[in-house]
Design an enzyme around this catalytic site. Structure first.
Site, short mmCIF file in Angstrom:
data_model
loop_
_atom_site.label_atom_id
_atom_site.label_comp_id
_atom_site.label_asym_id
_atom_site.label_seq_id
_atom_site.Cartn_x
_atom_site.Cartn_y
_atom_site.Cartn_z
N ARG A 32 -65.59 -27.57 -1.78
CA ARG A 32 -66.03 -27.57 -0.38
C ARG A 32 -66.71 -26.24 -0.08
O ARG A 32 -66.11 -25.18 -0.24
CB ARG A 32 -64.84 -27.77 0.56
CG ARG A 32 -65.19 -27.60 2.03
CD ARG A 32 -64.01 -27.95 2.95
NE ARG A 32 -64.35 -27.69 4.34
CZ ARG A 32 -63.91 -26.65 5.05
NH1 ARG A 32 -63.08 -25.77 4.51
NH2 ARG A 32 -64.28 -26.49 6.29
N HIS B 232 -70.17 -23.57 9.42
CA HIS B 232 -68.96 -22.76 9.23
C HIS B 232 -69.22 -21.39 9.85
O HIS B 232 -69.21 -20.36 9.18
CB HIS B 232 -68.61 -22.66 7.74
CG HIS B 232 -67.18 -22.29 7.48
ND1 HIS B 232 -66.33 -23.06 6.70
CD2 HIS B 232 -66.44 -21.25 7.91
CE1 HIS B 232 -65.13 -22.48 6.65
NE2 HIS B 232 -65.18 -21.38 7.38
N GLU C 35 -63.29 -25.85 12.04
CA GLU C 35 -62.34 -25.22 12.97
C GLU C 35 -62.92 -24.91 14.35
O GLU C 35 -63.00 -23.75 14.74
CB GLU C 35 -61.77 -23.93 12.36
CG GLU C 35 -60.97 -24.16 11.11
CD GLU C 35 -60.21 -22.90 10.65
OE1 GLU C 35 -60.27 -21.87 11.34
OE2 GLU C 35 -59.55 -22.96 9.60
N ASN D 272 -57.24 -28.03 8.43
CA ASN D 272 -56.97 -26.69 7.90
C ASN D 272 -55.64 -26.20 8.45
O ASN D 272 -55.42 -26.27 9.67
CB ASN D 272 -58.06 -25.69 8.33
CG ASN D 272 -59.39 -25.96 7.66
OD1 ASN D 272 -59.54 -26.91 6.88
ND2 ASN D 272 -60.39 -25.14 7.97
N TYR E 39 -52.41 -23.09 7.97
CA TYR E 39 -51.93 -21.87 7.32
C TYR E 39 -50.49 -21.49 7.64
O TYR E 39 -49.77 -21.04 6.78
CB TYR E 39 -52.85 -20.69 7.71
CG TYR E 39 -54.21 -20.80 7.07
CD1 TYR E 39 -54.46 -20.26 5.82
CD2 TYR E 39 -55.25 -21.48 7.71
CE1 TYR E 39 -55.70 -20.37 5.21
CE2 TYR E 39 -56.50 -21.60 7.10
CZ TYR E 39 -56.72 -21.05 5.85
OH TYR E 39 -57.94 -21.17 5.26
N GLU F 214 -58.45 -26.95 4.05
CA GLU F 214 -58.09 -25.55 3.77
C GLU F 214 -56.59 -25.38 3.87
O GLU F 214 -55.96 -25.95 4.77
CB GLU F 214 -58.72 -24.56 4.78
CG GLU F 214 -60.18 -24.28 4.60
CD GLU F 214 -60.73 -23.32 5.65
OE1 GLU F 214 -59.98 -22.46 6.18
OE2 GLU F 214 -61.93 -23.42 5.94
#
Ligand SMILES: *[C@@H]1O[C@H](CO)[C@@H](O)[C@H](O)[C@H]1NC(C)=O
Ligand SMILES: *[C@@H]1O[C@H](CO)[C@@H](O)[C@H](O)[C@H]1NC(C)=O
Ligand SMILES: *[C@@H]1O[C@H](CO)[C@@H](O)[C@H](O)[C@H]1NC(C)=O
Ligand SMILES: *[C@@H]1O[C@H](CO)[C@@H](O)[C@H](O)[C@H]1NC(C)=O
Length: 522
Positions: A110, A155, A200, A343, A345, A416
């Site tokens: 990606r 992005h 995002e 995504n 985290y 991600e």
């Protein structure tokens, strides 16, 4: 000396470990392995973004992106006063990148297209031949070695001339984004079959338009940040419909969007108000983007609509700070994705609050009304904002899967997931992070029935981490930014990821941290 002998030791260790796993078959006796394994058609990939790795900021006829312009004008903005002029130099070294991906056995990559690299002025009257050719060569080289490109159109590197017009806060951006996407589909649609429109939107609009944590650093809290969300959503839908109408019939690809969310745990699970705060947080940060696209009803979630309307009215505005969609726009947005890119985290702990010292008035923060805290007994090996809490991943995937019926038909793809540290190649904490987070994905798939079809780790190699510059490292490969060739070296996490991709399961003992005894010998 110390660190190079450490690297040698780690190399020897990982060589021995891979030898052991060959000798004993795929899994040795008594090793701790995941209960489930990834299906053969599960997509494994790695992610990057153009501005974070390419460099070549003014080469090949490229125009400036807002990140070029902003960090040139404000060198103090990044933690190390750095910029993206050279970064990992992937503009020149992309063949090295491909070798690295191949070395891990990963079959998807990606990456994003830099909008101003192919359209120097942002508009489609002026296509840079060299810029266009760069990505064509890159996609062809990937396909030659059976790596499928998964391409993000936006992005964060908005062409400066369009940012000067207000970027995503200007309704005209919807047309400009559609024009850019048409150029990209025409140039690359024969090679690229998986597209994601926007990366995002929450982080981009909240931190870039609402605050100054990211460029464009507008600090238009409570107003610009919602305009950004609104027109990003419309731009996404327009591009989805464009592809569906003009390209899908013969290019036969898919188009999705990449949304992000932290998991929200109630600070005290026994307090109903904390449970409610966690839900409110998820609605205001993720639901605001996901509901218009993935829910059966479409439009903003009713909680978000009511909340911003209420606050706007209390604050004396005669109209809501959150714009409205027309019925036609609601229809255009609903169902405008072939997959849900996620995504993720970290996890935060939530409790209600009407005001916190670092909130602006008005703002998404205040509209949300949720105080976010970290649980500092969770590890925090790198960036300030990133504590490690694997179970939050499973809960987030379930939250999404439960909320949106369409996800029974269309898949979730983790676009991600990753962890930052100081950049050491013996990155045991990253090895463990990937093992534990991927295991939560397996649990979500097999025990909860969530429709997850792919996973992309962030990130292939150390890169320009926005306002952290080069001070935080997320890479599976270390990049020596001081060397002229930006030398890339695999970290232990790269070896570990390769083993997961090869065996389709997680061997928690594949790479073991050295014991205290070994540390003393070093
Ligand atoms: C097109 O872009 C190139 C490269 O940035 C620039 O030199 C040229 O002036 C542009 N042409 C037009 C018509 O804007
Ligand atoms: C287009 O880009 C080129 C090079 O960046 C610049 O010189 C030119 O003024 C731009 N034209 C417009 C209309 O923005
Ligand atoms: C908005 O205000 C109305 C009237 O005061 C109230 O009933 C409702 O719960 C509020 N909604 C939200 C989401 O805050
Ligand atoms: C913080 O983490 C510790 C260790 O995992 C856990 O025992 C504790 O319950 C957590 N606290 C909260 C408020 O979640």
């Amino acid at each position: 000396m110390r660190s190079s002998s450490g690297v040698a030791l780690a190399r020897a260790l990982s060589a021995i470990l891979s030898l052991l796993s060959v000798v004993s078959g795929s899994v040795g006796v008594g090793r701790r392995v995941s209960k489930y394994s990834f299906p053969n058609d599960f997509m494994f990939g790695v992610s990057t973004a153009a501005f974070q790795i390419e460099g070549g900021w003014n080469e090949g006829g490229k125009g400036e992106s807002m990140w070029d312009t902003y960090v040139h004008n404000h060198p103090e903005y990044t933690a190390d006063h750095s910029n993206g002029d050279v970064a990992a130099d992937s503009y020149h070294l992309f063949m090295d990148d491909i070798d690295m991906i191949k070395s891990m056995g990963v079959d998807h990559y990606r990456l994003s297209i830099s909008w101003p690299r192919i359209l120097p002025n942002g508009t489609d009257n002026n296509i840079s031949y060299e810029g266009a050719k760069y990505y064509r060569t890159l996609f062809k080289e990937l396909l030659k070695v059976n790596i499928t490109p998964v391409v993000t159109l936006f992005h964060w590197d908005m062409p400066t001339p369009l940012m000067d017009l207000g970027g995503w806060s200007n309704p005209a951006i919807v047309d400009f984004f559609e024009d850019y996407a048409r150029v990209a589909f025409n140039l690359y649609g024969d090679l690229v079959k998986i597209w994601t429109t926007i990366n995002e939107p929450h982080q981009h609009c909240y931190n870039g338009y609402g605050k100054d944590y990211f460029v464009p650093a507008l600090k238009s809290h409570g107003i610009g940040e919602y305009l950004c969300s609104h027109y990003i959503l419309l731009a996404h839908a327009r591009v989805y419909r464009l592809y569906e109408r003009e390209f899908k019939p013969y290019q036969k690809g898919i188009v999705g969007i990449t949304l992000d969310a932290f998991w929200a745990d109630p600070k005290d699970p026994n307090k109903p108000e904390d449970v409610e705060a966690a839900e409110n947080y998820l609605q205001m940060h993720l639901g605001i983007y996901a509901h218009p696209i993935f829910s059966d009803f479409g439009d903003y979630p009713s909680f978000v609509r009511e909340r911003v309307n209420n606050m706007s009215s209390l604050q004396g505005y005669s109209r809501s700070r959150l714009p409205y969609f027309s019925d036609e726009e609601i229809k255009m947005l609903r169902g405008s994705a072939d997959f849900f890119g996620l995504n993720h985290y970290t996890t935060y702990l939530m409790s209600p609050s009407s005001m916190e010292p670092d909130w602006d008035i008005p703002s998404l923060d205040q509209d949300t009304g949720v105080k976010m805290e970290q649980n500092l007994s969770w590890p925090r090996p790198g960036a300030e904002w990133l504590t490690v809490n694997p179970p939050g991943f499973r809960k987030l995937i379930n939250w999404i899967d439960d909320k949106y019926n369409s996800l029974k038909r269309i898949p979730i793809i983790i676009t991600e997931n990753g962890m930052s540290d100081k950049g050491q190649t013996e990155d045991y904490e990253r090895v463990s992070y990937f093992n534990e987070y991927l295991n939560q994905v397996l649990l979500a798939m097999y025990e909860d029935g969530c429709n997850v079809k792919g996973y992309f780790s962030w990130t292939l190699m150390d890169d320009f981490e926005w306002n952290d510059g080069y001070t935080t490292k997320f890479g599976l490969f270390k990049v020596d930014f001081d060397s002229p060739l930006k030398t890339r070296t695999p970290k232990l996490s790269a070896h570990n990821y390769a083993n997961i991709v090869r065996t389709r399961l997680i061997d928690f003992d594949y790479i073991k941290p050295p014991s205290e005894f070994n540390r003393l010998l070093e």
